[in-house]
Enzyme design. Sequence first.
Site, PDB file in Angstrom:
ATOM      1  N   TYR A 165       0.829  -1.214   0.000  1.00 58.81           N
ATOM      2  CA  TYR A 165       0.000   0.000   0.000  1.00 58.81           C
ATOM      3  C   TYR A 165       0.863   1.263   0.000  1.00 58.81           C
ATOM      4  CZ  TYR A 165      -2.878   3.726   2.073  1.00 58.81           C
ATOM      5  OH  TYR A 165      -3.486   4.925   2.348  1.00 58.81           O
ATOM      6  N   LYS A 167       1.686   3.900  -3.118  1.00 61.96           N
ATOM      7  CA  LYS A 167       1.301   5.304  -2.925  1.00 61.96           C
ATOM      8  C   LYS A 167       2.509   6.221  -3.094  1.00 61.96           C
ATOM      9  CE  LYS A 167      -2.279   6.847  -1.568  1.00 61.96           C
ATOM     10  NZ  LYS A 167      -3.429   7.419  -2.329  1.00 61.96           N
TER      11      LYS A 167
END
Length: 493
Positions: free
Chosen positions: A237, A241
């Site tokens: 994640y 990002k």
Amino acid sequence: MDSKCVQFFQNKTILVTGVPGFLAKVFLEKILRVQPDVNRLYLLLRSTDNESAMERFRTEVLEKDLFSVLRNDLGDANLKDLVLEKVVPIPGDISLVNLGLKDSDLLQHMWNEIEIIVNVAATTNFDERYDVGLSINTFGPLNVLNFAKKCVKGQLLLHVSTAYVCGEKSGILPEKTFKMGETLNANGQLVIETEMELMKQKLKELHQQECSEEEIAQSMKDLGMSRAKLHGWPNTYVFTKSMGEMLLGNHRENLPLVIIRPTMITSTFSEPFPGWIEGLRTIDSVIVAYGKGRLKCFLADSDSVLDLIPVDMVANAMVMAVAIHAGKSGSQNVYHVGSSCKNPLTFGQLHDLAASYFTKSPLVGRDGSPIIVSKGTILSTMAQFSFYMTLRYKLPLQMLRLINLVYPWWNGNKYKDIDRKIKLAMRLVDLYRPYVLFKGIFDDMNTERMRLKRQDINKEIYGSLEFDPKSIDWEDYITNIHIPGLITYVLRN
């Protein structure tokens, strides 16, 4: 609640992505409530056609309790008219070129009209499939940026990231941008195109080997985690990002760019009313499991600062950042929106507040009797946690395995079931470990300057946009707002 209109948004045309999501919904409600004279709000939703996009908007956004204040203020008929006039749900996908929009007339119309682009779309699963994480979190923002560059009147792209792109760094963490190809551990050069090629190659191999969908999904998850850790990030994640931020910074040219990095987002503090939440955020599942008496032991450092921030404060910071930076050609600004620097809350304090709450107001079990919670055991290192799990669960499990081998007809599924649950628990603990043992404090100097600027400017223009974490009384917020809001959500779902 705001008594003044946010005049900046009057007659503005805005594109918002990720609207069925928690934060995007709160941002949307805020704009409609404080500035109904906004020109138009285009909302990008994943759906097959206009009709299904409108249906998703109606059921997953407009009919939620979040809009009850607006509904009460305007009445059902007037709210419906406002939405029909101002809101345009669009079927699309940020992982595709031109956001997946096929209607060339609509595309041209949007490029001629849109002034502000707000990208909130993301996948937030820590161990997301690498192909999915790359397409949504890394190349999705680039697709949104390329769309924004084609907007003739484009004044700003606001992109919502996460404060935890910092990885597991400790100390004071500044609001700084990433350099292209930067890693967190100086382990070679990060080449984003190479990451994409590696993923595609792995996917091709898996299909050639005729792997099942389940095997492909797990391999893609494993690949994401291994690539993240190779370059110094704890999970897929935050890695994907971070790469998304790099692409935005590298390709933005003169388009003003704001990156909002919230910490752990929690229920509303005050707007449109206190305690609204949807979905269980990072720490919420721990609170709920504790209240249900299912959490006897947890890995955490009692002295670690747990950086929580109410969702309406994040939305207010977004509104303020748009109003300040729109049209400022060439600027790029990063804002941490959190509480650890100005009003820290430790995990130990949260644990005490949750224990006090559930002792006074216990949840009710299936048999109708109150669930008694114990203080529980908090272990501050992974070694301590593993030792505890071995003594408490793994040794008895080995005895069960032995019985299973000697007497295979005796309750054979019990061993497999418990073994699966322990493996799941250890996997979740490993995923959450970077956050419950986190040693960083997020510097919010840029955000503080924005707060001060808000105070200096005529409130006729900006209204009461509260996003100062110093205004939060943690004991009151956790025990009277957040946990009751969580319980309401859990009971309804």
